[in-house]
Motif scaffolding. Structure first.
Motif, PDB file in Angstrom:
ATOM      1  N   LEU A   6       0.818  -1.220   0.000  1.00  0.00           N
ATOM      2  CA  LEU A   6       0.000   0.000   0.000  1.00  0.00           C
ATOM      3  C   LEU A   6       0.853   1.271   0.000  1.00  0.00           C
ATOM      4  N   THR A   7       2.104   1.131  -0.423  1.00  0.00           N
ATOM      5  CA  THR A   7       2.971   2.309  -0.525  1.00  0.00           C
ATOM      6  C   THR A   7       2.659   3.051  -1.822  1.00  0.00           C
ATOM      7  N   TYR A   8       2.315   4.334  -1.697  1.00  0.00           N
ATOM      8  CA  TYR A   8       2.004   5.128  -2.882  1.00  0.00           C
ATOM      9  C   TYR A   8       3.284   5.463  -3.642  1.00  0.00           C
ATOM     10  N   GLU A   9       3.310   5.115  -4.923  1.00  0.00           N
ATOM     11  CA  GLU A   9       4.481   5.405  -5.765  1.00  0.00           C
ATOM     12  C   GLU A   9       4.193   6.673  -6.575  1.00  0.00           C
ATOM     13  N   ASP A  10       5.056   7.690  -6.408  1.00  0.00           N
ATOM     14  CA  ASP A  10       4.820   8.981  -7.062  1.00  0.00           C
ATOM     15  C   ASP A  10       4.956   8.940  -8.580  1.00  0.00           C
ATOM     16  N   ASP A  11       5.530   7.853  -9.106  1.00  0.00           N
ATOM     17  CA  ASP A  11       5.714   7.797 -10.560  1.00  0.00           C
ATOM     18  C   ASP A  11       4.640   6.945 -11.254  1.00  0.00           C
ATOM     19  N   ILE A  13       1.196   6.131 -13.282  1.00  0.00           N
ATOM     20  CA  ILE A  13       0.735   6.841 -14.494  1.00  0.00           C
ATOM     21  C   ILE A  13      -0.311   7.924 -14.190  1.00  0.00           C
ATOM     22  N   PHE A  14      -1.158   7.703 -13.187  1.00  0.00           N
ATOM     23  CA  PHE A  14      -2.179   8.722 -12.877  1.00  0.00           C
ATOM     24  C   PHE A  14      -1.555   9.903 -12.119  1.00  0.00           C
ATOM     25  N   ALA A  15      -0.525   9.658 -11.344  1.00  0.00           N
ATOM     26  CA  ALA A  15       0.202  10.761 -10.700  1.00  0.00           C
ATOM     27  C   ALA A  15       0.819  11.643 -11.785  1.00  0.00           C
ATOM     28  N   LYS A  16       1.322  11.006 -12.848  1.00  0.00           N
ATOM     29  CA  LYS A  16       1.925  11.774 -13.950  1.00  0.00           C
ATOM     30  C   LYS A  16       0.862  12.576 -14.695  1.00  0.00           C
ATOM     31  N   ILE A  17      -0.329  11.992 -14.854  1.00  0.00           N
ATOM     32  CA  ILE A  17      -1.432  12.737 -15.490  1.00  0.00           C
ATOM     33  C   ILE A  17      -1.813  13.935 -14.619  1.00  0.00           C
ATOM     34  N   LEU A  18      -1.919  13.706 -13.308  1.00  0.00           N
ATOM     35  CA  LEU A  18      -2.274  14.810 -12.391  1.00  0.00           C
ATOM     36  C   LEU A  18      -1.224  15.918 -12.418  1.00  0.00           C
ATOM     37  N   ALA A  19       0.024  15.532 -12.569  1.00  0.00           N
ATOM     38  CA  ALA A  19       1.116  16.516 -12.584  1.00  0.00           C
ATOM     39  C   ALA A  19       1.215  17.210 -13.943  1.00  0.00           C
ATOM     40  N   ASP A  21       2.399  15.752 -16.583  1.00  0.00           N
ATOM     41  CA  ASP A  21       3.603  15.243 -17.257  1.00  0.00           C
ATOM     42  C   ASP A  21       3.259  14.371 -18.460  1.00  0.00           C
ATOM     43  N   ILE A  22       2.079  13.733 -18.436  1.00  0.00           N
ATOM     44  CA  ILE A  22       1.609  13.016 -19.621  1.00  0.00           C
ATOM     45  C   ILE A  22       0.168  13.447 -19.903  1.00  0.00           C
ATOM     46  N   PRO A  23      -0.229  13.406 -21.191  1.00  0.00           N
ATOM     47  CA  PRO A  23      -1.550  13.938 -21.550  1.00  0.00           C
ATOM     48  C   PRO A  23      -2.703  13.007 -21.179  1.00  0.00           C
ATOM     49  N   SER A  24      -3.883  13.579 -21.089  1.00  0.00           N
ATOM     50  CA  SER A  24      -5.112  12.777 -20.924  1.00  0.00           C
ATOM     51  C   SER A  24      -6.232  13.517 -21.643  1.00  0.00           C
ATOM     52  N   HIS A  25      -7.307  12.793 -21.950  1.00  0.00           N
ATOM     53  CA  HIS A  25      -8.491  13.409 -22.559  1.00  0.00           C
ATOM     54  C   HIS A  25      -9.414  13.800 -21.414  1.00  0.00           C
ATOM     55  N   LYS A  26      -9.241  15.046 -20.966  1.00  0.00           N
ATOM     56  CA  LYS A  26      -9.931  15.492 -19.750  1.00  0.00           C
ATOM     57  C   LYS A  26     -11.428  15.688 -19.969  1.00  0.00           C
ATOM     58  N   VAL A  27     -12.209  15.201 -19.001  1.00  0.00           N
ATOM     59  CA  VAL A  27     -13.669  15.317 -19.046  1.00  0.00           C
ATOM     60  C   VAL A  27     -14.143  16.365 -18.028  1.00  0.00           C
ATOM     61  N   TYR A  28     -13.479  16.392 -16.872  1.00  0.00           N
ATOM     62  CA  TYR A  28     -13.909  17.303 -15.794  1.00  0.00           C
ATOM     63  C   TYR A  28     -12.770  17.427 -14.787  1.00  0.00           C
ATOM     64  N   GLU A  29     -12.666  18.610 -14.185  1.00  0.00           N
ATOM     65  CA  GLU A  29     -11.655  18.783 -13.122  1.00  0.00           C
ATOM     66  C   GLU A  29     -12.163  19.791 -12.105  1.00  0.00           C
ATOM     67  N   ASP A  30     -11.928  19.510 -10.829  1.00  0.00           N
ATOM     68  CA  ASP A  30     -12.144  20.525  -9.794  1.00  0.00           C
ATOM     69  C   ASP A  30     -10.981  20.432  -8.810  1.00  0.00           C
TER      70      ASP A  30
END
Ligand code: AMP
Length: 146
Positions: A6-11, A13-19, A21-30
């Motif tokens: 249960l150790t969170y790894e900062d690298d 793929i979703f951490a990279k999307i949040l940062a 660093d990699i693209p995503s097809h965004k639908v909504y953000e708050d």
């Protein structure tokens, strides 16, 4: 028998999307959540909702983020119904490798389909132009409902 990690790894793929660093097809953000198209959809219009909290799985999710993820999921689900003209939206969330979890940042799947027609998990890459168009339609539907 596997060992639960249960150790969170900062690298991840979703951490990279949040940062960004990699693209995503965004639908909504708050301020607490992000929703984007799944690149290997199990049905047309498959969306993922993630919290802006470093949680591997459900057991680590803080109440304010749990609540925020569900509120975003509600918005997305209503938009999916409208855009994809499907009544049925599967809400799915996998905890642990044994369950099939492949990305270790908590996320909710919203999949417009019937359980008996659900495609294979994380298997076939979607057409990026189609995902971009679907994300645009969902963003417009959410904006119109606000
Ligand atoms: P899970 O197996 O529940 O952890 O789900 C992970 C999901 O993330 C799968 O449905 C994958 O298709 C999806 N996925 C993996 N990489 C990406 C990415 N870069 N952008 C969007 N979705 C992704």
């Amino acid at each position: 028998m596997t060992t639960l990690n249960l150790t969170y790894e900062d690298d991840n793929i979703f951490a990279k999307i949040l940062a960004g660093d990699i693209p995503s097809h965004k639908v909504y953000e708050d301020d607490k959540t992000l929703a984007f198209m799944d690149v290997m959809p199990q049905a047309k219009g498959h969306v993922l909702v993630i919290p802006k909290q470093k949680a591997v799985e459900l057991s680590q999710l803080e109440p304010e983020y749990a609540s925020a993820v569900l509120m975003t999921a509600k918005k997305v689900m209503q938009a999916q119904r409208q855009v994809f003209e499907r009544e049925g939206i599967i809400q799915m969330q996998l905890n642990g490798a044994e369950a099939g979890q492949t990305v270790y940042h908590y996320h909710v799947h919203l999949i417009p389909t019937n359980i008996h027609q659900l495609g294979k998990h994380a298997s076939t890459q979607a057409d990026m132009a189609e995902l971009a168009e679907q994300a645009k339609q969902l963003r417009e539907a959410i904006a119109a409902a606000e």
